[in-house]
Design a protein around this motif. Sequence first.
Motif, PDB file in Angstrom:
ATOM      1  N   ASN A 190      51.914  36.353  49.087  1.00 50.01           N
ATOM      2  CA  ASN A 190      52.585  35.696  47.967  1.00 50.01           C
ATOM      3  C   ASN A 190      53.524  36.569  47.160  1.00 50.01           C
ATOM      4  O   ASN A 190      54.613  36.147  46.807  1.00 50.01           O
ATOM      5  CB  ASN A 190      51.541  35.075  47.033  1.00 50.01           C
ATOM      6  N   SER A 191      53.117  37.798  46.820  1.00 53.14           N
ATOM      7  CA  SER A 191      53.948  38.618  45.939  1.00 53.14           C
ATOM      8  C   SER A 191      53.556  40.085  46.061  1.00 53.14           C
ATOM      9  O   SER A 191      52.454  40.422  46.512  1.00 53.14           O
ATOM     10  CB  SER A 191      53.766  38.166  44.489  1.00 53.14           C
ATOM     11  N   LEU A 192      54.446  40.945  45.617  1.00 51.27           N
ATOM     12  CA  LEU A 192      54.148  42.369  45.590  1.00 51.27           C
ATOM     13  C   LEU A 192      52.970  42.648  44.659  1.00 51.27           C
ATOM     14  O   LEU A 192      52.129  43.493  44.963  1.00 51.27           O
ATOM     15  CB  LEU A 192      55.371  43.179  45.147  1.00 51.27           C
ATOM     16  N   GLU A 193      52.886  41.921  43.564  1.00 53.93           N
ATOM     17  CA  GLU A 193      51.782  42.100  42.626  1.00 53.93           C
ATOM     18  C   GLU A 193      50.443  41.842  43.322  1.00 53.93           C
ATOM     19  O   GLU A 193      49.521  42.651  43.232  1.00 53.93           O
ATOM     20  CB  GLU A 193      51.924  41.170  41.413  1.00 53.93           C
ATOM     21  N   LYS A 194      50.335  40.721  44.005  1.00 49.02           N
ATOM     22  CA  LYS A 194      49.089  40.377  44.701  1.00 49.02           C
ATOM     23  C   LYS A 194      48.805  41.341  45.845  1.00 49.02           C
ATOM     24  O   LYS A 194      47.651  41.706  46.088  1.00 49.02           O
ATOM     25  CB  LYS A 194      49.142  38.940  45.208  1.00 49.02           C
ATOM     26  N   GLN A 195      49.840  41.776  46.533  1.00 45.93           N
ATOM     27  CA  GLN A 195      49.644  42.731  47.620  1.00 45.93           C
ATOM     28  C   GLN A 195      49.155  44.078  47.084  1.00 45.93           C
ATOM     29  O   GLN A 195      48.278  44.703  47.677  1.00 45.93           O
ATOM     30  CB  GLN A 195      50.930  42.910  48.435  1.00 45.93           C
ATOM     31  N   THR A 196      49.697  44.512  45.960  1.00 47.11           N
ATOM     32  CA  THR A 196      49.274  45.778  45.364  1.00 47.11           C
ATOM     33  C   THR A 196      47.797  45.725  44.962  1.00 47.11           C
ATOM     34  O   THR A 196      47.023  46.632  45.278  1.00 47.11           O
ATOM     35  CB  THR A 196      50.154  46.132  44.145  1.00 47.11           C
ATOM     36  N   VAL A 197      47.411  44.656  44.282  1.00 45.72           N
ATOM     37  CA  VAL A 197      46.008  44.497  43.875  1.00 45.72           C
ATOM     38  C   VAL A 197      45.104  44.487  45.102  1.00 45.72           C
ATOM     39  O   VAL A 197      44.052  45.142  45.116  1.00 45.72           O
ATOM     40  CB  VAL A 197      45.815  43.223  43.028  1.00 45.72           C
TER      41      VAL A 197
END
Length: 130
Positions: free
Chosen positions: A45-52
């Motif tokens: 979905n997003s870089l934010e979700k991938q980072t977490v």
Amino acid sequence: MRKIIDTQAAPKAIGPYSQGIITSGLIFTSGQLPLSPQTGFLVKNSLEKQTVQCLENMRAILLHADADMSDVVKTTVYITDMMSFSVVNEIYNDFFIKHGANYFPARTCIEVSKLPLNAMIEIEAVAVAP
């Protein structure tokens, strides 16, 4: 002596490598992609979700080795777009604080042209074994 880390709480290796290794008082995690441990699929979905997800996977490996985020002494972050570094940095900062680290480990961040499964980020760590 080496001990292999193998936990269901983190994604299974997608190649010929271990989730992590404990040796000489250190824990080395393999690079963690943003894969869901439950499905084995990439969080897209997003870089934010991938980072977490990368950080959660790394934490799961550390916890299996009886360590936590406060034991991490070095990380390497691979991202496909250095312009996104501020997004990653904010999440990284909050994650370490949320999970009890009272300092930040040494870190290297490298922009790469491509990561496995077309992930946007991959994170690996070295921690002190308890």
